[in-house]
Design an enzyme around this catalytic site. Structure first.
Site, mmCIF file in Angstrom:
data_model
loop_
_atom_site.group_PDB
_atom_site.id
_atom_site.type_symbol
_atom_site.label_atom_id
_atom_site.label_comp_id
_atom_site.label_asym_id
_atom_site.label_seq_id
_atom_site.Cartn_x
_atom_site.Cartn_y
_atom_site.Cartn_z
ATOM 1 N N HIS A 78 -20.486 -4.867 -11.847
ATOM 2 C CA HIS A 78 -19.811 -5.978 -12.509
ATOM 3 C C HIS A 78 -20.655 -7.245 -12.574
ATOM 4 C CE1 HIS A 78 -18.446 -7.121 -8.337
ATOM 5 N NE2 HIS A 78 -18.552 -8.334 -8.835
ATOM 6 N N ASP A 123 -18.951 0.858 -8.914
ATOM 7 C CA ASP A 123 -19.442 -0.513 -9.006
ATOM 8 C C ASP A 123 -20.841 -0.651 -8.406
ATOM 9 O OD1 ASP A 123 -19.494 -3.168 -9.640
ATOM 10 O OD2 ASP A 123 -18.020 -3.798 -8.147
ATOM 11 N N GLN A 210 -16.881 -15.614 -3.619
ATOM 12 C CA GLN A 210 -17.585 -15.743 -4.886
ATOM 13 C C GLN A 210 -19.071 -15.983 -4.665
ATOM 14 O OE1 GLN A 210 -14.761 -17.762 -4.418
ATOM 15 N NE2 GLN A 210 -13.340 -17.218 -6.059
ATOM 16 N N GLY A 211 -19.888 -15.242 -5.404
ATOM 17 C CA GLY A 211 -21.333 -15.362 -5.264
ATOM 18 C C GLY A 211 -21.942 -14.335 -4.334
ATOM 19 N N ASP A 212 -21.113 -13.582 -3.618
ATOM 20 C CA ASP A 212 -21.621 -12.541 -2.712
ATOM 21 C C ASP A 212 -21.638 -11.163 -3.368
ATOM 22 O OD1 ASP A 212 -22.087 -14.220 -0.488
ATOM 23 O OD2 ASP A 212 -19.964 -14.172 0.028
ATOM 24 N N SER A 213 -21.015 -11.037 -4.555
ATOM 25 C CA SER A 213 -20.972 -9.751 -5.247
ATOM 26 C C SER A 213 -22.347 -9.114 -5.325
ATOM 27 C CB SER A 213 -20.457 -9.936 -6.674
ATOM 28 O OG SER A 213 -19.069 -9.899 -6.727
#
Length: 264
Positions: A78, A123, A210-213
């Site tokens: 993603h 993913d 958020q930002g660790d994906s």
């Protein structure tokens, strides 16, 4: 749509947020080193030492990743927009401090998004770099033998849901959550077999955000070496009680990842 939004909350998928994080001057785009230390990103974590996780990579679209080889980054599906030639991504490695003069910055050349990815399961993605990042790589689990115990998570993500991105790499540990308990939280949104859960079910407080994906969830193997078990994927909020983090289960896709990397 509910599932897609949950997945995207671990990355900077919203254009306005991404623009804010990367268009501001360096002193504004990331938390100041003198900013309050609690809570820290990863939520509930603490700053990693330089060289502690040398395989960690920051990607310019606002995601994390790990060096699968010195020239291929493993991240989340993603985080990327399909497969093919792509020179728009910059990978930063070799440092804890993203503003360090020692940071290694390399452009992408190709991207491979997991075949069949549609926002639910599968993913994972690979990013080929224009040249190697000369740092140790992170091996991936090829069986479920390490899908238990306590895992390490690391990233440059937000301190809280909706918060800003960080200048320094942070780390935390989270315990395994079995599929039955995770399914109680997420119902049919969870894809057992494709996904593995981790976190503190009762109290929350520690999680990716958020930002660790795309970053790795990893632990020690029997030989005392780091091994990647998961890829930061999605969850409900950040560090909320009753809602563990959901990670792509690396061992499920290990053969497909290896095959894809050999052809990238």
């Amino acid at each position: 749509m509910k599932r897609i939004m949950r997945a995207l909350r671990r990355c900077l998928a919203v254009t306005a947020v991404l623009a804010a994080a990367f268009s501001l001057p360096a002193t504004d785009a990331f938390a100041s080193p003198t900013a309050p230390a609690s809570p820290t990103p990863v939520v509930g974590g603490k700053r990693a030492a330089q060289g502690e996780f040398p395989f960690m990579v920051r990607l310019s679209m606002g995601c994390g990743g790990a060096l699968y080889t010195q020239q291929i980054v493993l991240t989340a599906a993603h985080c990327v927009d399909g497969s093919g030639a792509n020179t728009s991504i910059t990978a930063t490695g070799g440092v804890v401090d993203l503003q360090s003069s020692s940071a290694i910055k390399v452009k992408s050349t190709k991207v491979l998004q997991a075949p069949g990815y549609n926002g639910k399961g599968k993913d994972w993605a690979l990013i080929k770099l224009a040249k190697p990042i000369n740092q140790p790589t992170l091996k991936i689990a090829t069986t479920t033998a390490y899908n238990s115990g306590t895992f390490t998570i690391a990233g440059w993500g937000a301190t809280r849901e909706g918060g800003g991105q960080q200048r320094y790499l942070n780390k935390a540990t989270v315990p395994f959550v079995n599929d039955a308990d995770c399914k109680k939280a997420y119902g049919d949104d969870l894809v057992p077999g494709d996904e593995i859960c981790a976190g503190y079910l009762d109290q929350g407080g520690v999680d990716t955000c958020q930002g660790d994906s795309g970053g790795p969830m990893f632990r020690m193997d029997d030989a005392g070496a780091w091994i990647q078990v998961g890829i930061v994927s999605w969850g409900n909020g950040c560090a909320e009680p009753g809602y563990p983090g959901v990670y792509s289960e690396v061992s499920t896709f290990a053969a497909a990842i290896a095959q894809a990397a050999s052809n990238l």
